[in-house]
Motif scaffolding. Structure first.
Motif, short mmCIF file in Angstrom:
data_model
loop_
_atom_site.label_atom_id
_atom_site.label_comp_id
_atom_site.label_asym_id
_atom_site.label_seq_id
_atom_site.Cartn_x
_atom_site.Cartn_y
_atom_site.Cartn_z
N ILE A 153 0.09 -10.37 5.33
CA ILE A 153 -0.17 -9.23 6.21
C ILE A 153 1.14 -8.60 6.67
CG2 ILE A 153 -1.13 -8.51 8.44
CD1 ILE A 153 -3.21 -9.10 6.24
N VAL A 154 2.12 -9.43 7.06
CA VAL A 154 3.42 -8.91 7.49
C VAL A 154 4.09 -8.16 6.34
CG1 VAL A 154 5.75 -9.56 8.21
CG2 VAL A 154 3.78 -10.70 9.24
N PHE A 155 4.07 -8.75 5.15
CA PHE A 155 4.66 -8.11 3.97
C PHE A 155 3.98 -6.79 3.70
CE2 PHE A 155 4.53 -7.37 -0.64
CZ PHE A 155 5.88 -7.30 -0.93
N TRP A 156 2.66 -6.77 3.81
CA TRP A 156 1.88 -5.57 3.50
C TRP A 156 2.20 -4.44 4.47
CZ3 TRP A 156 0.01 -5.32 -1.05
CH2 TRP A 156 -0.93 -4.35 -1.40
N VAL A 157 2.29 -4.79 5.76
CA VAL A 157 2.59 -3.78 6.79
C VAL A 157 3.99 -3.19 6.57
CG1 VAL A 157 3.04 -3.45 9.25
CG2 VAL A 157 1.04 -4.76 8.52
N LEU A 158 4.94 -4.03 6.22
CA LEU A 158 6.33 -3.60 6.08
C LEU A 158 6.61 -2.89 4.75
CD1 LEU A 158 8.23 -6.71 7.53
CD2 LEU A 158 7.76 -4.53 8.69
N CYS A 159 5.90 -3.29 3.71
CA CYS A 159 6.29 -2.85 2.36
C CYS A 159 5.26 -2.02 1.61
CB CYS A 159 6.66 -4.07 1.50
SG CYS A 159 8.00 -5.07 2.18
N PHE A 160 4.07 -1.82 2.16
CA PHE A 160 3.03 -1.15 1.39
C PHE A 160 3.44 0.24 0.92
CE2 PHE A 160 -0.40 1.97 1.29
CZ PHE A 160 -1.07 1.51 0.16
N ASN A 161 3.98 1.05 1.82
CA ASN A 161 4.34 2.42 1.45
C ASN A 161 5.37 2.44 0.33
OD1 ASN A 161 2.61 3.64 3.29
ND2 ASN A 161 4.14 3.63 4.93
N LYS A 162 6.32 1.52 0.39
CA LYS A 162 7.35 1.45 -0.65
C LYS A 162 6.75 1.00 -1.98
CE LYS A 162 11.06 0.50 2.65
NZ LYS A 162 12.07 -0.47 3.12
N LEU A 163 5.86 -0.01 -1.93
CA LEU A 163 5.20 -0.47 -3.15
C LEU A 163 4.36 0.64 -3.76
CD1 LEU A 163 4.02 -4.06 -2.12
CD2 LEU A 163 5.64 -3.51 -3.94
N ASN A 164 3.69 1.41 -2.91
CA ASN A 164 2.86 2.51 -3.39
C ASN A 164 3.72 3.59 -4.04
OD1 ASN A 164 0.20 3.55 -3.65
ND2 ASN A 164 0.60 5.01 -2.02
N ALA A 165 4.89 3.85 -3.44
CA ALA A 165 5.81 4.82 -4.01
C ALA A 165 6.29 4.37 -5.38
CB ALA A 165 7.01 5.02 -3.08
N ILE A 166 6.52 3.07 -5.53
CA ILE A 166 6.95 2.52 -6.82
C ILE A 166 5.86 2.70 -7.86
CG2 ILE A 166 7.56 0.38 -8.03
CD1 ILE A 166 8.89 -0.54 -5.40
N CYS A 167 4.60 2.49 -7.44
CA CYS A 167 3.45 2.67 -8.34
C CYS A 167 3.36 4.11 -8.84
CB CYS A 167 2.15 2.30 -7.63
SG CYS A 167 1.85 0.55 -7.50
N ILE A 168 3.61 5.04 -7.93
CA ILE A 168 3.47 6.46 -8.27
C ILE A 168 4.57 6.91 -9.22
CG2 ILE A 168 3.51 8.81 -7.32
CD1 ILE A 168 2.24 7.61 -4.76
N HIS A 169 5.83 6.56 -8.89
CA HIS A 169 6.95 6.95 -9.75
C HIS A 169 8.16 6.07 -9.43
CE1 HIS A 169 9.61 9.36 -12.19
NE2 HIS A 169 8.62 10.19 -12.50
N ARG A 170 8.49 5.17 -10.34
CA ARG A 170 9.57 4.22 -10.10
C ARG A 170 10.93 4.92 -9.93
NH1 ARG A 170 8.47 -1.13 -11.28
NH2 ARG A 170 10.69 -1.54 -11.66
N SER A 171 11.19 5.90 -10.76
CA SER A 171 12.50 6.58 -10.71
C SER A 171 12.69 7.32 -9.40
CB SER A 171 12.64 7.55 -11.89
OG SER A 171 12.56 6.86 -13.11
N VAL A 172 11.65 8.02 -8.95
CA VAL A 172 11.73 8.75 -7.68
C VAL A 172 11.90 7.76 -6.53
CG1 VAL A 172 10.48 10.22 -6.07
CG2 VAL A 172 10.39 10.71 -8.52
N ALA A 173 11.15 6.65 -6.59
CA ALA A 173 11.26 5.62 -5.54
C ALA A 173 12.68 5.08 -5.47
CB ALA A 173 10.27 4.49 -5.82
N LYS A 174 13.27 4.86 -6.64
CA LYS A 174 14.65 4.34 -6.69
C LYS A 174 15.63 5.37 -6.13
CE LYS A 174 15.57 1.80 -10.22
NZ LYS A 174 15.89 1.30 -11.58
N SER A 175 15.39 6.65 -6.41
CA SER A 175 16.28 7.70 -5.91
C SER A 175 16.19 7.85 -4.40
CB SER A 175 15.95 9.04 -6.58
OG SER A 175 14.68 9.51 -6.15
N LYS A 176 15.08 7.40 -3.82
CA LYS A 176 14.90 7.46 -2.36
C LYS A 176 15.50 6.24 -1.66
CE LYS A 176 12.43 11.28 -2.18
NZ LYS A 176 12.90 12.48 -1.45
#
Length: 278
Positions: A153-176
């Protein structure tokens, strides 16, 4: 009034036993985890990853046996973490044959585990892990599940948005500035821990189905990310509770029964979702 009381007594009679209450607590902890993690596994198209990870449990047990460990659970968890990181590394290669390579690693791992555990005809001692037995869970093991539940739950709260961004586009997530490789590895390790801590009660043969089916069912009918997670958890918990109760009254293994209920939900949402889209 008496008739209603008798009916209620029959419906809840399975909860009068300590092992059934322990099993229910375990189900209420395990299934939300599967519902939550399953959504990201489906989004990241990691079904092959989680399936290979589940099958690696046999090799983890075999490693523990070779090392002379009385309790092979620790060896199973350590091997699963190493195996998950290896699979994650292979998955990041972006080759057309990634799924084939992972399948080869998984098959090889299972074969080695089976070869070691079956030596001298002793595999019968470990065959129960194939289908699992949630009724055998102890209070100490429930504490372990609670710990991994809190961590998730702690991991999910802290990292979900970032994980979702990685799912959508890894390169864009890395550039952010998102640490893509680190988060991928943390997610893989977390999946490995959840699978290994649950596999003894769910079973190697069906644990991947329980990770995938609730999320896939939710995806059939959800219109946004909030609904996607909500329905996935609801379907997972519902399958767990109903499967546990039905298995008690029908004298069928709990793990397979939970997956059967989850499968019925999937096909129902698939049909209903298609009608909605029309």
């Amino acid at each position: 009034m008496g008739e209603r009381g008798g009916t209620q007594m029959n419906i809840t009679s399975w909860l009068q036993y300590d092992f059934m209450r322990n099993a229910l607590i375990a189900v209420l902890i395990i299934t939300p985890l599967f519902g939550i993690m399953g959504t990201m596994i489906v989004n990241k198209k990691m079904a092959y990853f989680s399936d290979a990870l589940g099958h690696s449990a046999l090799t983890g047990i075999a490693v523990g046996v070779v090392c002379g460990m009385a309790d092979t659970s620790l060896a199973m968890v350590i091997f699963a973490i190493v195996f998950a990181l290896l699979l994650n590394k292979i998955g990041s290669l972006n080759t057309a044959s990634t799924d084939t390579i992972i399948s080869v690693f998984s098959s090889c791992s299972v074969a080695i585990g089976l070869a070691i555990l079956s030596k001298g005809g002793n595999f019968s001692k470990y065959s129960s892990i194939l289908v699992g037995d949630v009724l055998s869970i102890t209070k100490t093991e429930i504490v372990y599940l609670i710990v991994i539940f809190v961590v998730t739950i702690v991991f999910w709260v802290l990292c979900f948005n970032k994980l979702n961004a990685i799912c959508i586009h890894r390169s864009v997530a890395k550039s952010k500035g998102i640490h893509v490789r680190l988060l991928d590895n943390l997610f893989a390790v977390l999946v490995a821990l959840i699978v290994m801590l649950s596999i003894k009660w769910i079973g190697i043969l069906i644990i991947n189905a329980l990770l995938i089916l609730p999320a896939a069912s939710s995806r059939n009918i959800s219109e946004n990310m909030r609904e996607y997670h909500f329905f996935s958890v609801i379907f997972s918990v519902f399958s767990g509770i109903v499967g546990l109760a039905v298995s008690y009254y029908t004298n069928v293994a709990t793990g397979p029964m939970i997956v059967i209920i989850a499968s019925v939900i999937y096909f129902s949402t698939f049909i209903f979702g298609r009608k909605l889209k029309k």
